[in-house]
Design an enzyme around this catalytic site. Structure first.
Site, PDB file in Angstrom:
ATOM      1  N   THR A  70       0.824  -1.199   0.000  1.00 40.31           N
ATOM      2  CA  THR A  70       0.000   0.000   0.000  1.00 40.31           C
ATOM      3  C   THR A  70       0.865   1.259   0.000  1.00 40.31           C
ATOM      4  O   THR A  70       2.047   1.212   0.354  1.00 40.31           O
ATOM      5  CB  THR A  70      -0.974   0.009   1.205  1.00 40.31           C
ATOM      6  N   CYS A  71       0.252   2.343  -0.422  1.00 37.38           N
ATOM      7  CA  CYS A  71       0.846   3.681  -0.365  1.00 37.38           C
ATOM      8  C   CYS A  71      -0.317   4.656  -0.215  1.00 37.38           C
ATOM      9  O   CYS A  71      -1.402   4.246   0.213  1.00 37.38           O
ATOM     10  CB  CYS A  71       1.687   3.963  -1.613  1.00 37.38           C
ATOM     11  N   LEU A  72      -0.147   5.891  -0.576  1.00 41.13           N
ATOM     12  CA  LEU A  72      -1.238   6.848  -0.408  1.00 41.13           C
ATOM     13  C   LEU A  72      -2.356   6.629  -1.427  1.00 41.13           C
ATOM     14  O   LEU A  72      -3.521   6.550  -1.068  1.00 41.13           O
ATOM     15  CB  LEU A  72      -0.716   8.284  -0.504  1.00 41.13           C
ATOM     16  N   GLY A  74      -2.041   4.272  -4.368  1.00 47.03           N
ATOM     17  CA  GLY A  74      -1.967   3.011  -5.115  1.00 47.03           C
ATOM     18  C   GLY A  74      -0.942   3.020  -6.230  1.00 47.03           C
ATOM     19  O   GLY A  74      -0.632   1.975  -6.801  1.00 47.03           O
ATOM     20  N   LEU A  99      -4.174   4.224   0.686  1.00 45.10           N
ATOM     21  CA  LEU A  99      -4.692   4.660   1.978  1.00 45.10           C
ATOM     22  C   LEU A  99      -5.905   5.579   1.812  1.00 45.10           C
ATOM     23  O   LEU A  99      -6.817   5.559   2.642  1.00 45.10           O
ATOM     24  CB  LEU A  99      -3.592   5.368   2.776  1.00 45.10           C
TER      25      LEU A  99
END
Length: 115
Positions: A70-72, A74, A99
């Site tokens: 995951t990241c902010l 995608g 996220l």
């Protein structure tokens, strides 16, 4: 027949996308790795998500382990997930929308560093 084999091989080189609901339901079965920088991670991440360097992932996580990245949004996680697949990891998932989508679905966020 060859083209079908190529298509299957190509598909296996892409991470599986997970919606926030799918990740939430499988959260205890996956190692969740957040690929953002330390400050971004500190400001909010999925509960239980870890920040691990590439070398640490290769050293500590078995290649058959199911991993969600995951990241902010995608985008960075998609790149990292693709890299993990290229390193031989077989069960790699990417949180679609990152996220932001997780929060949009109403799921909790943890602040600070994971202990």
């Amino acid at each position: 027949m060859k083209s079908k084999a190529k298509a299957t091989k190509k598909q296996s080189k892409n991470p599986t996308l997970l919606t926030p609901t799918q990740l939430k339901s499988r959260q205890n079965q996956l190692i969740i790795i957040d690929v953002r920088g330390i400050l971004e991670y500190w400001m909010g991440h999925i509960p239980g998500a870890q920040r691990l360097s590439r070398s640490r992932i290769l050293r500590e996580i078995p290649k058959e382990q199911a991993i969600a990245i995951t990241c902010l949004s995608g985008h960075r996680s998609a790149i990292a997930a693709q890299w993990l697949i290229s390193q031989g990891y077989s069960q790699v998932y990417n949180l679609q929308g990152g996220l932001l989508a997780w929060q949009g679905a109403g799921y909790p966020v943890q602040w600070g560093m994971k202990r």
